[in-house]
Write a protein that holds these residues in place. Structure first.
Motif, mmCIF file in Angstrom:
data_model
loop_
_atom_site.group_PDB
_atom_site.id
_atom_site.type_symbol
_atom_site.label_atom_id
_atom_site.label_comp_id
_atom_site.label_asym_id
_atom_site.label_seq_id
_atom_site.Cartn_x
_atom_site.Cartn_y
_atom_site.Cartn_z
ATOM 1 N N PRO A 159 0.837 -1.210 0.000
ATOM 2 C CA PRO A 159 0.000 0.000 0.000
ATOM 3 C C PRO A 159 0.873 1.262 0.000
ATOM 4 O O PRO A 159 1.993 1.242 0.515
ATOM 5 C CB PRO A 159 -0.798 -0.106 1.299
ATOM 6 C CG PRO A 159 -0.694 -1.526 1.709
ATOM 7 C CD PRO A 159 0.601 -2.049 1.180
ATOM 8 N N ILE A 160 0.344 2.362 -0.539
ATOM 9 C CA ILE A 160 1.091 3.622 -0.626
ATOM 10 C C ILE A 160 1.558 4.082 0.754
ATOM 11 O O ILE A 160 2.691 4.540 0.917
ATOM 12 C CB ILE A 160 0.226 4.733 -1.284
ATOM 13 C CG1 ILE A 160 -0.264 4.306 -2.679
ATOM 14 C CG2 ILE A 160 1.017 6.042 -1.377
ATOM 15 C CD1 ILE A 160 0.804 3.987 -3.686
ATOM 16 N N SER A 161 0.710 3.921 1.756
ATOM 17 C CA SER A 161 1.076 4.358 3.112
ATOM 18 C C SER A 161 2.301 3.599 3.629
ATOM 19 O O SER A 161 3.171 4.172 4.290
ATOM 20 C CB SER A 161 -0.099 4.161 4.068
ATOM 21 O OG SER A 161 -0.516 2.808 4.069
ATOM 22 N N VAL A 219 10.244 4.435 3.128
ATOM 23 C CA VAL A 219 11.261 5.353 2.589
ATOM 24 C C VAL A 219 11.421 6.616 3.439
ATOM 25 O O VAL A 219 12.005 7.604 2.992
ATOM 26 C CB VAL A 219 10.991 5.712 1.104
ATOM 27 C CG1 VAL A 219 11.033 4.470 0.239
ATOM 28 C CG2 VAL A 219 9.668 6.453 0.922
ATOM 29 N N GLY A 220 10.909 6.569 4.662
ATOM 30 C CA GLY A 220 11.223 7.638 5.608
ATOM 31 C C GLY A 220 10.241 8.778 5.738
ATOM 32 O O GLY A 220 10.584 9.820 6.310
ATOM 33 N N TYR A 221 9.012 8.602 5.222
ATOM 34 C CA TYR A 221 8.011 9.666 5.365
ATOM 35 C C TYR A 221 6.968 9.239 6.387
ATOM 36 O O TYR A 221 6.417 8.143 6.312
ATOM 37 C CB TYR A 221 7.350 9.972 4.018
ATOM 38 C CG TYR A 221 8.310 10.628 3.049
ATOM 39 C CD1 TYR A 221 8.609 11.980 3.159
ATOM 40 C CD2 TYR A 221 8.938 9.889 2.048
ATOM 41 C CE1 TYR A 221 9.515 12.581 2.295
ATOM 42 C CE2 TYR A 221 9.841 10.481 1.181
ATOM 43 C CZ TYR A 221 10.130 11.831 1.313
ATOM 44 O OH TYR A 221 11.033 12.420 0.467
ATOM 45 N N GLN A 222 6.663 10.124 7.328
ATOM 46 C CA GLN A 222 5.741 9.775 8.405
ATOM 47 C C GLN A 222 4.280 9.835 7.974
ATOM 48 O O GLN A 222 3.434 9.175 8.559
ATOM 49 C CB GLN A 222 5.987 10.687 9.611
ATOM 50 C CG GLN A 222 7.358 10.421 10.244
ATOM 51 C CD GLN A 222 7.620 11.308 11.447
ATOM 52 O OE1 GLN A 222 7.043 12.380 11.567
ATOM 53 N NE2 GLN A 222 8.487 10.854 12.338
ATOM 54 N N THR A 223 3.988 10.643 6.959
ATOM 55 C CA THR A 223 2.607 10.699 6.458
ATOM 56 C C THR A 223 2.590 10.437 4.960
ATOM 57 O O THR A 223 3.470 10.916 4.230
ATOM 58 C CB THR A 223 1.941 12.069 6.722
ATOM 59 O OG1 THR A 223 2.569 13.067 5.899
ATOM 60 C CG2 THR A 223 2.057 12.468 8.184
ATOM 61 N N ASP A 224 1.605 9.660 4.508
ATOM 62 C CA ASP A 224 1.533 9.385 3.069
ATOM 63 C C ASP A 224 1.156 10.635 2.289
ATOM 64 O O ASP A 224 1.506 10.776 1.126
ATOM 65 C CB ASP A 224 0.593 8.208 2.757
ATOM 66 C CG ASP A 224 -0.766 8.354 3.406
ATOM 67 O OD1 ASP A 224 -0.932 9.245 4.234
ATOM 68 O OD2 ASP A 224 -1.662 7.552 3.066
ATOM 69 N N PHE A 233 4.380 12.379 1.543
ATOM 70 C CA PHE A 233 5.094 11.527 0.591
ATOM 71 C C PHE A 233 4.534 11.709 -0.824
ATOM 72 O O PHE A 233 5.289 11.868 -1.787
ATOM 73 C CB PHE A 233 4.976 10.059 1.011
ATOM 74 C CG PHE A 233 5.335 9.074 -0.078
ATOM 75 C CD1 PHE A 233 6.617 9.011 -0.605
ATOM 76 C CD2 PHE A 233 4.367 8.208 -0.585
ATOM 77 C CE1 PHE A 233 6.940 8.103 -1.618
ATOM 78 C CE2 PHE A 233 4.678 7.300 -1.593
ATOM 79 C CZ PHE A 233 5.971 7.250 -2.109
ATOM 80 N N ILE A 234 3.209 11.692 -0.960
ATOM 81 C CA ILE A 234 2.571 11.838 -2.274
ATOM 82 C C ILE A 234 2.936 13.190 -2.895
ATOM 83 O O ILE A 234 3.238 13.285 -4.087
ATOM 84 C CB ILE A 234 1.032 11.679 -2.161
ATOM 85 C CG1 ILE A 234 0.689 10.214 -1.833
ATOM 86 C CG2 ILE A 234 0.319 12.104 -3.447
ATOM 87 C CD1 ILE A 234 -0.740 9.984 -1.357
ATOM 88 N N LYS A 235 2.955 14.232 -2.059
ATOM 89 C CA LYS A 235 3.306 15.581 -2.531
ATOM 90 C C LYS A 235 4.744 15.615 -3.062
ATOM 91 O O LYS A 235 5.014 16.142 -4.144
ATOM 92 C CB LYS A 235 3.142 16.578 -1.375
ATOM 93 C CG LYS A 235 3.423 18.021 -1.763
ATOM 94 C CD LYS A 235 3.298 18.931 -0.545
ATOM 95 C CE LYS A 235 3.704 20.357 -0.916
ATOM 96 N NZ LYS A 235 3.681 21.244 0.273
ATOM 97 N N VAL A 236 5.671 15.027 -2.300
ATOM 98 C CA VAL A 236 7.084 15.001 -2.703
ATOM 99 C C VAL A 236 7.264 14.169 -3.972
ATOM 100 O O VAL A 236 7.955 14.580 -4.915
ATOM 101 C CB VAL A 236 7.963 14.431 -1.566
ATOM 102 C CG1 VAL A 236 9.386 14.197 -2.049
ATOM 103 C CG2 VAL A 236 7.962 15.365 -0.368
#
Length: 262
Positions: A223-225, A231-236, A239-242
């Motif tokens: 899953p995306i979350s 890969v080190g992101y606390q919120t999906d 992460f989606i924005k980056v």
């Protein structure tokens, strides 16, 4: 009907061609698409307009030989794996076939069991090559530049920093923490990093995380979350924005687009 693989059989001898087709259709049981061509010219035209996963071709054919056919399709997109058939144990043919990347060389008359084993081996090879090509296309060009720079420089403290980043992508990390671990002043580390890597620390870390995310998106059904967390992101959401800022599309659309092409 959706077929898993497409196999093209090329032989100017109808009996051989149809015998192989029948054997492969019985083995395939409708899962794969089995096509035939009566000449190298016909096969070349067929492959120019549509992809195949496996090409099984006779060596000696009028107009266009099997080896000439293989040479002709080298630049085609979606190049198939190739099996060569011959009624002659000709070492020169075998040598040329190896140079062209042919998976195997079958001698006629072809044993059914050997044919099926070799076909399965060739399809596996093709699948592996396709995966490698997909992964190569996914690599961030700026990260390739970084790798080339590193190869030219050899071991330095920045090399240690890059190895640490690679091993701890899923963890929180700051430039100051890494500089401290290397006993370097963080301002000096920042300048040195940009000079040797060609990117500042935060851009490099972001690109490495997105690169790892692309690999996970394509190679797993995670899953995306979970990909975000890995890969080190606390919120999906972040992460989606980056991911979108670098790749131009969301992680789910990226996953879909790569799978669609393959």
């Amino acid at each position: 009907m959706i077929h898993e693989k497409t196999i093209l059989i090329v032989d100017d001898e109808p009996r051989t061609r149809e015998g192989i087709r029948k054997t492969l259709e019985e083995w395939s049981a409708g899962k794969n698409r089995i096509q035939t061509a009566a000449s190298g010219v016909e096969a070349r035209e067929w492959l120019a307009s549509q992809p195949a996963d496996l090409l099984i071709t006779d060596v000696r054919m009028p107009e266009l030989s099997g080896l000439s056919l293989v040479e002709a399709i080298q630049q085609f997109p979606g190049k198939p794996a190739v099996l060569i058939m011959s009624g002659y144990a000709d070492f020169n043919y075998a040598q040329q076939a190896i140079k062209l990347g042919v998976v195997d060389y079958l001698l006629k008359p072809i044993d059914k069991e050997q044919l099926l084993q070799t076909v399965q081996k060739a399809l596996h090879v093709h699948e592996q090559q396709r995966r490698i090509q997909t992964m190569e296309k996914m690599v961030d060009p700026k990260l390739i530049d970084v790798r080339e720079r590193r190869e030219q420089r050899g071991d330095t403290p920045i090399g240690e920093a890059l190895a640490y980043i690679e091993a701890h992508l899923g963890e929180n990390m700051t430039m100051r923490e890494i500089a401290d671990s290397l006993h370097l002043n963080s301002s000096y580390f920042s300048v040195l990093f940009k000079e040797q890597v060609g990117l500042n620390f935060s851009e490099y870390l972001t690109r490495k995380r997105v690169q790892r995310a692309k690999e996970l998106l394509v190679q797993t059904a995670m899953p995306i979350s979970e990909v975000a967390e890995r890969v080190g992101y606390q919120t999906d959401k972040y992460f989606i924005k980056v991911f979108k800022s670098l790749e131009g599309l969301s992680p789910s659309k990226y996953r879909h687009s790569v799978h669609e092409k393959n």
